[in-house]
Motif scaffolding. Sequence first.
Motif, mmCIF file in Angstrom:
data_model
loop_
_atom_site.group_PDB
_atom_site.id
_atom_site.type_symbol
_atom_site.label_atom_id
_atom_site.label_comp_id
_atom_site.label_asym_id
_atom_site.label_seq_id
_atom_site.Cartn_x
_atom_site.Cartn_y
_atom_site.Cartn_z
ATOM 1 N N ALA A 11 0.856 -1.190 0.000
ATOM 2 C CA ALA A 11 0.000 0.000 0.000
ATOM 3 C C ALA A 11 0.889 1.235 0.000
ATOM 4 C CB ALA A 11 -0.930 -0.007 1.204
ATOM 5 N N GLY A 12 1.613 1.415 -1.076
ATOM 6 C CA GLY A 12 2.560 2.521 -1.178
ATOM 7 C C GLY A 12 2.482 3.195 -2.523
ATOM 8 N N HIS A 13 3.518 3.934 -2.868
ATOM 9 C CA HIS A 13 3.495 4.775 -4.053
ATOM 10 C C HIS A 13 4.395 4.261 -5.166
ATOM 11 C CE1 HIS A 13 2.543 8.120 -0.900
ATOM 12 N NE2 HIS A 13 1.497 7.359 -1.151
ATOM 13 N N GLN A 14 4.904 3.049 -5.010
ATOM 14 C CA GLN A 14 5.722 2.457 -6.065
ATOM 15 C C GLN A 14 5.494 0.952 -6.087
ATOM 16 O OE1 GLN A 14 9.622 3.619 -4.862
ATOM 17 N NE2 GLN A 14 9.745 2.161 -3.176
ATOM 18 N N GLN A 15 5.930 0.319 -7.157
ATOM 19 C CA GLN A 15 5.703 -1.105 -7.295
ATOM 20 C C GLN A 15 6.661 -1.885 -6.405
ATOM 21 O OE1 GLN A 15 6.252 -2.689 -11.244
ATOM 22 N NE2 GLN A 15 5.065 -4.539 -10.797
ATOM 23 N N GLU A 16 6.097 -2.592 -5.435
ATOM 24 C CA GLU A 16 6.875 -3.449 -4.547
ATOM 25 C C GLU A 16 5.917 -4.358 -3.789
ATOM 26 O OE1 GLU A 16 8.949 -1.220 -1.612
ATOM 27 O OE2 GLU A 16 7.230 0.042 -1.095
ATOM 28 N N PRO A 17 6.349 -5.582 -3.469
ATOM 29 C CA PRO A 17 5.469 -6.483 -2.723
ATOM 30 C C PRO A 17 5.335 -6.044 -1.272
ATOM 31 C CG PRO A 17 7.613 -7.495 -3.023
ATOM 32 C CD PRO A 17 7.638 -6.218 -3.814
ATOM 33 N N GLN A 43 2.017 9.052 -9.602
ATOM 34 C CA GLN A 43 2.270 9.569 -10.951
ATOM 35 C C GLN A 43 3.715 10.033 -11.096
ATOM 36 O OE1 GLN A 43 -0.944 12.484 -11.038
ATOM 37 N NE2 GLN A 43 -2.132 11.172 -12.431
ATOM 38 N N GLN A 44 4.210 10.715 -10.095
ATOM 39 C CA GLN A 44 5.584 11.202 -10.150
ATOM 40 C C GLN A 44 6.579 10.042 -10.189
ATOM 41 O OE1 GLN A 44 6.549 13.919 -6.986
ATOM 42 N NE2 GLN A 44 8.154 14.920 -8.182
ATOM 43 N N ASN A 45 6.317 8.991 -9.402
ATOM 44 C CA ASN A 45 7.217 7.828 -9.397
ATOM 45 C C ASN A 45 7.189 7.066 -10.712
ATOM 46 O OD1 ASN A 45 8.137 8.291 -6.790
ATOM 47 N ND2 ASN A 45 6.553 7.016 -5.839
ATOM 48 N N LEU A 46 6.139 7.244 -11.484
ATOM 49 C CA LEU A 46 6.059 6.630 -12.814
ATOM 50 C C LEU A 46 6.681 7.522 -13.881
ATOM 51 C CD1 LEU A 46 2.437 5.163 -12.675
ATOM 52 C CD2 LEU A 46 4.560 3.855 -12.796
ATOM 53 N N GLY A 47 7.240 8.635 -13.463
ATOM 54 C CA GLY A 47 7.861 9.552 -14.417
ATOM 55 C C GLY A 47 6.881 10.452 -15.128
ATOM 56 N N LEU A 48 5.699 10.627 -14.542
ATOM 57 C CA LEU A 48 4.662 11.449 -15.152
ATOM 58 C C LEU A 48 4.556 12.786 -14.437
ATOM 59 C CD1 LEU A 48 1.887 8.702 -15.451
ATOM 60 C CD2 LEU A 48 3.527 9.403 -17.218
ATOM 61 N N PRO A 89 -10.666 4.086 -6.036
ATOM 62 C CA PRO A 89 -9.761 5.090 -6.608
ATOM 63 C C PRO A 89 -9.097 4.608 -7.890
ATOM 64 C CG PRO A 89 -8.811 4.090 -4.635
ATOM 65 C CD PRO A 89 -10.231 3.625 -4.708
ATOM 66 N N ALA A 90 -9.279 5.361 -8.956
ATOM 67 C CA ALA A 90 -8.669 5.073 -10.254
ATOM 68 C C ALA A 90 -8.125 6.375 -10.830
ATOM 69 C CB ALA A 90 -9.686 4.446 -11.206
ATOM 70 N N LEU A 91 -6.928 6.315 -11.368
ATOM 71 C CA LEU A 91 -6.260 7.534 -11.830
ATOM 72 C C LEU A 91 -6.659 7.891 -13.258
ATOM 73 C CD1 LEU A 91 -2.632 7.140 -10.423
ATOM 74 C CD2 LEU A 91 -4.679 8.135 -9.347
ATOM 75 N N LYS A 92 -6.691 9.187 -13.490
ATOM 76 C CA LYS A 92 -6.973 9.711 -14.820
ATOM 77 C C LYS A 92 -5.745 9.500 -15.707
ATOM 78 C CE LYS A 92 -9.068 13.575 -14.686
ATOM 79 N NZ LYS A 92 -9.346 15.011 -14.453
ATOM 80 N N PRO A 93 -5.920 8.938 -16.904
ATOM 81 C CA PRO A 93 -4.747 8.717 -17.773
ATOM 82 C C PRO A 93 -4.013 10.026 -18.065
ATOM 83 C CG PRO A 93 -6.659 7.543 -18.615
ATOM 84 C CD PRO A 93 -7.162 8.442 -17.510
ATOM 85 N N ALA A 94 -2.694 9.961 -17.985
ATOM 86 C CA ALA A 94 -1.900 11.123 -18.371
ATOM 87 C C ALA A 94 -1.946 11.264 -19.891
ATOM 88 C CB ALA A 94 -0.452 10.955 -17.901
ATOM 89 N N PRO A 95 -1.915 12.474 -20.403
ATOM 90 C CA PRO A 95 -2.018 12.683 -21.855
ATOM 91 C C PRO A 95 -0.983 11.868 -22.624
ATOM 92 C CG PRO A 95 -2.193 14.777 -20.700
ATOM 93 C CD PRO A 95 -1.828 13.752 -19.667
ATOM 94 N N GLY A 96 -1.469 11.048 -23.543
ATOM 95 C CA GLY A 96 -0.588 10.272 -24.410
ATOM 96 C C GLY A 96 0.062 9.067 -23.772
ATOM 97 N N GLN A 97 -0.311 8.716 -22.530
ATOM 98 C CA GLN A 97 0.379 7.645 -21.809
ATOM 99 C C GLN A 97 -0.403 6.337 -21.750
ATOM 100 O OE1 GLN A 97 3.582 7.846 -20.657
ATOM 101 N NE2 GLN A 97 3.585 9.834 -21.693
ATOM 102 N N GLY A 98 -1.702 6.379 -21.986
ATOM 103 C CA GLY A 98 -2.475 5.144 -21.933
ATOM 104 C C GLY A 98 -2.716 4.677 -20.507
#
Length: 537
Positions: A108-114, A374-379, A436-445
């Motif tokens: 339950a965090g902000h990046q991909q990890e088990p 979003q920031q951790n995904l480079g967005l 909670p579901a995030l709005k797609p960033a422009p052009g990112q899918g």
Amino acid sequence: MTEVLSGQAAGPAGLTDEAKATARVWIDANMGRLSQWHRHIWELAEPAWREFQSAAWYVDRLRAEGFAVEAGSGGMPTAFAAEWTNGPGPVLLTYAEYDAVPGNCQAAGHQQEPRDGLSEFAPGHTDPHSALGISTLAGLLATKHAMEVYGISGTLKYTGEPAEKVQGSKVVHGLRGYYDGVDAIVSFHPFYMLPLCNTARWDTQCGSYYSKVYTFVCDQPETWQLSANPNSPIPASHSAARAPGANVALMSMYSSSRIMQDAMLPSFGGWSLSDAIFTQGQATADNLPARIAQIQYSWRCPTIEMAEHVLTVLDRNAEHAAAMAHCRLETTWVARNRPGRTNHVLAQTLYGNLEAVGAPSYGPDAVAAAQNIQQNLGLEPLDKPFLDECEQLITPQDAEAALREHMAPWQKNWTSDDYVEMTHYAPTVRFYVSRPALKPAPGQGAYPGWVMNALGGIPETIDPTIETAGKTITGTFIDLLTRPDVLADARTEFDRRVAEDPMPALLEPDFMPPTELAWPDYSTDTSGSRVWHPKSI
């Protein structure tokens, strides 16, 4: 406490409104506890038929709240059935689900990890069923509180429904009579597709779902070619011709069914077929054939007729695959569900309560969590990171119209969920509240799957779902307890639909789900901690 009022006598509108307000206040006052309960179930994340700790938690909690609870209901080890009564009156039911999905372990965090100490291949809550269960529990306990305060009579039933991901328990509870005598059922699920977000289903319910395991057993390999080496003193000599074995049968079944998938049904109507190979493992000597192999097929169809067509093809393929590989064939049903029945009266009643509560809203902490992801995904973080639809209502009729735009005119049902079995026992409403579901960033899918999984465990982002759904359920229950006309109209509609389209159960009354099969499982190490395999790759 006031004098007990019969649920069959119309209560004044003021009583109904006051009881709803009291129930909503109870949820507000208990959101801290509800959030902690949710996080506990979310962290347990046990898969289908292995939800031992999750089910035990619900049983203990419900008993502490004054419910009579049958653990292991219907002969299912991780199911339960709870009941509380405040005198004669309507019998209302809702339920918990708590199974997680293998291979989706996410913190339950902000990046991909088990989650701490677990493999990424351990299960995790994806939908999340953790929020499903705690939301309905919130509505149940809030209703009980209001019934006690205002002396409203009636009975509340609450079932624990394991293994929804293989649609395993509701058909069993139904066949065993656990839904008999119920006047109305409320079915909730966090939203998982648009336009079914913050709304109730109208006409298009979920369709049929079949799931079956095919087991290939090569238990007489020595009879494959008895004359191939007649001078050998033993039939399984190293030089004898080797029986193909169970793995060959499984691969023949897998390959032929994949090749023939396009020939099973026309390529429209929203049907699907998926497969899963059981991996219990059986390393063998190099001169011995595999003795057992198992594959599960699950298919979702708008109609029973379509589901039966797929079944015919799969059965035929399995029979011939077994014969080619010198195996005998065993088959085991996992689930066989009927399409759902709609109930407009209940759908409209529930949506009225959802309107009164309003759609979830996400505060500054929830927005900050979403922006960090979003920031951790480079967005570039969005000022309003959540889907607009997550904070909006849509009427059942408007959602129905939008849903039908993607469907053939003849198609009555779409996708699948085993709540459909409940709709054949009592008037039932199915509704969805946004998760909670995030709005797609422009052009990112689309975002990676772990993002929604993580948001489902962060209190600031998932608690609004629990609060909104819980208040909607308790408002609906109080209407049904204090407004006999609504319940009578719902029953009249239910009886009419059953008469117009009778659909008997598809499995025998003594059917039991195959809980003993090699479903994903966990072991414990010397410290008692859970261990999932593979640990990592």
